[in-house]
Scaffold this active site. Structure first.
Site, PDB file in Angstrom:
ATOM      1  N   PRO A   1       1.525   8.808  -5.432  1.00  0.00           N
ATOM      2  CA  PRO A   1       0.771  10.054  -5.210  1.00  0.00           C
ATOM      3  C   PRO A   1      -0.043  10.002  -3.907  1.00  0.00           C
ATOM      4  O   PRO A   1      -0.119  11.162  -3.038  1.00  0.00           O
ATOM      5  CB  PRO A   1      -0.102  10.472  -6.359  1.00  0.00           C
ATOM      6  CG  PRO A   1       0.715   9.948  -7.628  1.00  0.00           C
ATOM      7  CD  PRO A   1       1.336   8.535  -6.888  1.00  0.00           C
TER       8      PRO A   1
ATOM      9  N   TRP B   1       0.802  -1.130  -0.098  1.00  0.00           N
ATOM     10  CA  TRP B   1       0.154   0.086   0.038  1.00  0.00           C
ATOM     11  C   TRP B   1       0.999   1.072  -0.094  1.00  0.00           C
ATOM     12  O   TRP B   1       0.373   2.178  -0.433  1.00  0.00           O
ATOM     13  CB  TRP B   1      -0.851  -0.067   1.303  1.00  0.00           C
ATOM     14  CG  TRP B   1      -2.030  -1.025   0.977  1.00  0.00           C
ATOM     15  CD1 TRP B   1      -2.344  -2.171   1.954  1.00  0.00           C
ATOM     16  CD2 TRP B   1      -3.034  -0.930   0.175  1.00  0.00           C
ATOM     17  NE1 TRP B   1      -3.292  -2.830   1.461  1.00  0.00           N
ATOM     18  CE2 TRP B   1      -3.963  -2.205   0.564  1.00  0.00           C
ATOM     19  CE3 TRP B   1      -3.417  -0.072  -0.662  1.00  0.00           C
ATOM     20  CZ2 TRP B   1      -5.087  -2.295  -0.350  1.00  0.00           C
ATOM     21  CZ3 TRP B   1      -4.833  -0.298  -1.467  1.00  0.00           C
ATOM     22  CH2 TRP B   1      -5.449  -1.447  -1.190  1.00  0.00           C
TER      23      TRP B   1
ATOM     24  N   HIS C   1       0.158   8.000  -1.485  1.00  0.00           N
ATOM     25  CA  HIS C   1       1.026   7.657  -0.326  1.00  0.00           C
ATOM     26  C   HIS C   1       1.687   8.989   0.290  1.00  0.00           C
ATOM     27  O   HIS C   1       1.951   9.070   1.397  1.00  0.00           O
ATOM     28  CB  HIS C   1       2.186   6.611  -0.785  1.00  0.00           C
ATOM     29  CG  HIS C   1       3.063   6.132   0.333  1.00  0.00           C
ATOM     30  ND1 HIS C   1       2.760   5.602   1.697  1.00  0.00           N
ATOM     31  CD2 HIS C   1       4.332   6.593   0.559  1.00  0.00           C
ATOM     32  CE1 HIS C   1       4.011   5.811   2.288  1.00  0.00           C
ATOM     33  NE2 HIS C   1       4.987   6.218   1.633  1.00  0.00           N
TER      34      HIS C   1
ATOM     35  N   ASN D   1       3.727   1.709  -1.769  1.00  0.00           N
ATOM     36  CA  ASN D   1       4.352   1.678  -2.962  1.00  0.00           C
ATOM     37  C   ASN D   1       3.708   1.555  -4.336  1.00  0.00           C
ATOM     38  O   ASN D   1       4.156   1.738  -5.614  1.00  0.00           O
ATOM     39  CB  ASN D   1       5.659   0.578  -3.006  1.00  0.00           C
ATOM     40  CG  ASN D   1       6.628   0.914  -2.068  1.00  0.00           C
ATOM     41  OD1 ASN D   1       7.575   1.619  -2.292  1.00  0.00           O
ATOM     42  ND2 ASN D   1       6.478   0.273  -0.897  1.00  0.00           N
TER      43      ASN D   1
ATOM     44  N   HIS E   1     -12.766   4.780  -0.769  1.00  0.00           N
ATOM     45  CA  HIS E   1     -13.115   3.421  -1.570  1.00  0.00           C
ATOM     46  C   HIS E   1     -14.808   3.187  -1.584  1.00  0.00           C
ATOM     47  O   HIS E   1     -15.337   3.034  -2.381  1.00  0.00           O
ATOM     48  CB  HIS E   1     -12.581   2.144  -1.069  1.00  0.00           C
ATOM     49  CG  HIS E   1     -11.191   2.264  -1.462  1.00  0.00           C
ATOM     50  ND1 HIS E   1      -9.956   2.736  -0.856  1.00  0.00           N
ATOM     51  CD2 HIS E   1     -10.503   1.156  -2.563  1.00  0.00           C
ATOM     52  CE1 HIS E   1      -8.943   2.510  -1.600  1.00  0.00           C
ATOM     53  NE2 HIS E   1      -9.060   1.782  -2.546  1.00  0.00           N
TER      54      HIS E   1
END
Length: 524
Positions: free
Chosen positions: A419, A413, A421, A415, A454
């Site tokens: 943007p 999550w 992250h 990598n 989400h």
């Protein structure tokens, strides 16, 4: 005439033998050294002495060379003889002993790691199995790809474009954020008042867009997902925009002469070499040009001076454009031809609660779903974002890292979407740590925010709230703890891949089943 006078005096003659079978050189007393009928050469007395010395030197050199060559040959023979003996002994030993202490290549103790051939074999087997599935799909359903149907996914009425109108209306929130920052820069409004106005503007963005999608009947689910995705990106961008400008005001209030944060980059000339990207300092950045550059730039984190590429590479731009067009058509074809029939055939097992058939349909859906997800990742994070970055000469192209080598869920999550992250790290995770929050609680809070968006991007366009996406994201927290605690190396990487391959089809089937039941009454 006297024997000692004149050139005709009798003398010892010397002939020098030439190489390669020439005549031999001999010394003779009282014999002619030349051919018959030829007179001997006439030399003065001094020349005769020199010629004699030269002949002696040649003779001595030839003798020394002969002796040296013979000595070398004897030495080589003396040296080669033990070598021959040793080679013979080694040859016999090799015949007698053909085993050494060693591990099998497939054993972990062997240290062998070159499995390129096995990887190629896996790729070939994967291609053959998918080719069989594709052929079976064509034989069973025929050609289902319909480009015209794609338009109907975005528009119900060709004269009504609610998604496009909603996206255009987002400029109201963008300009509101810009004008609030201008008032804060000149001190017209207080810092607290500006903070409240920004929060109100951001909340109105999410609420107004959600109400529009839910209330407008001509809004399709695909159009709703697209428009709400744009609003989510703008929400994150404007939050970063007000945060970064507030930091600049804090620095200015501290009477700092230079920006201490890494907002600047070296001056870079444009492709024509005539114009230069000049550095901007606060509040000179509060312009429409700067704001809309940030809005269209492929990043969520604002800074005063972005790194810029020296020129626009036309070939690179054309390649990315071709990839975008080709992969978009491929995605549409795979969804229509492969995923839709599989999902439709999965409704009967769900209605009858046939567990074995449900698992079979889930595994059947996992392959096309995962393939489509991988293609979408390349299309969006590599082709599309690099295309936009090249147009805007945006220099930071790190949109993803090697997430495919993830051995933990948290590494994946962190990598696969750089943007997002960076935004979470800069504007959410680190501020929480500075306030004294525990690392685990801060990570859980980040997953909570991600789970909210989400669910926001799925439930609102489908006009139903089932929280499957929310629960799927929150399930990553215990999964991350379990994988990080008990699985390492290749086992952890396999667990990450398994969660990606199986987890997404479960959510897709859940949402499609509920959507089909709500809008069509019963499943067939």
């Amino acid at each position: 005439m006297s024997d000692t006078k004149g050139p005709t005096a009798r003398r010892r003659r010397t002939t020098i033998s030439g190489g390669g079978g020439a005549g031999s050189v001999r010394q003779a007393n009282g014999t002619k050294g030349h051919d018959a009928g030829a007179k001997p050469p006439q030399y003065p007395a001094g020349v005769k002495t020199a010629a004699a010395e030269v002949s002696k030197q040649h003779a001595s050199q030839n003798g020394n060379m002969d002796r040296g060559e013979s000595g070398k040959k004897q030495q080589q023979q003396s040296i080669n003889s033990p070598r021959k003996q040793r080679s013979a002994v080694e040859d016999i030993n090799d015949r007698l002993s053909c085993h050494v202490l060693q591990e099998s290549l497939l054993s972990s103790a062997s240290g062998y790691s070159n499995y390129r051939g096995i990887l190629n074999w896996c790729v070939v087997m994967l291609m053959l199995s998918n080719a069989r599935l594709f052929l079976e799909n064509i034989i069973k359903y025929g050609i289902l790809v319909d480009p015209i149907q794609v338009v109907s996914l975005f528009l119900k009425d060709p004269y009504s474009w609610p998604a496009a109108c909603l996206i255009i209306a987002s400029n109201l929130f963008i300009l509101t954020a810009l004008y609030v920052e201008r008032r804060l820069a000149v001190g017209t409004i207080l810092e607290t008042t500006g903070r409240i106005l920004h929060i109100f503007n951001l909340i109105c963005m999410l609420i107004c867009s959600s109400i529009t999608v839910l209330s407008v009947t001509s809004m399709t689910p695909v159009g709703g997902v697209f428009s709400l995705g744009i609003y989510t990106v703008l929400f994150l961008k404007l939050y970063s925009y007000q945060d970064a400008n507030r930091w600049c005001r804090e620095i200015r209030q501290a009477k700092a002469k230079k920006l201490t944060r890494s907002y600047s980059c070296p001056d870079v000339q444009q492709s024509n070499g005539s114009a230069v990207h000049s550095l901007v300092s606060y509040p000179g950045n509060l312009t429409h040009r700067d704001m809309y550059y940030f809005v269209f730039a492929p990043t969520l984190c604002y800074q005063l001076n972005f790194p810029r590429s020296p020129r626009i590479r036309k070939r690179f731009l054309i390649r990315r454009l071709f990839e975008m067009l080709f992969l978009m058509q491929l995605l549409v074809g795979l969804i229509q031809q492969w995923m839709v029939p599989t999902i439709q055939n999965s409704m009967k097992p769900f209605r009858e609660m046939d567990f074995s058939r449900m698992v079979e349909r889930l595994l059947k859906l996992a392959v096309p779903n995962h393939l489509i997800w991988l293609i979408f990742f390349y299309w969006f994070f590599h082709s599309s974002m690099n295309f936009v970055a090249e147009l805007l000469q945006f220099g930071d192209r790190e949109f993803y890292r090697d997430w495919w080598n993830s051995e933990t869920v948290t590494y994946f999550w962190a990598n696969w979407n750089i943007p997002v992250h960076k935004w979470c790290l800069r504007h959410f995770y680190k501020p929480m740590l500075k306030r004294g929050t525990n690392k685990f609680l801060a990570q859980t809070a980040v997953f909570l925010v991600s789970a909210f968006f989400h669910e926001y991007l799925v439930s609102v366009p489908l006009k139903m709230f089932r929280l499957w996406a929310f629960m799927g994201m929150m399930a990553q927290v215990p999964l991350a703890w379990f994988v990080g605690r008990y699985l390492n190396g290749n086992y952890g990487n396999a667990a990450v891949w398994l969660s990606l391959i199986i987890g997404q089809p479960i959510a897709v089937l859940m949402y499609f089943h509920d959507y089909y039941v709500i809008h069509h009454g019963i499943t067939k």
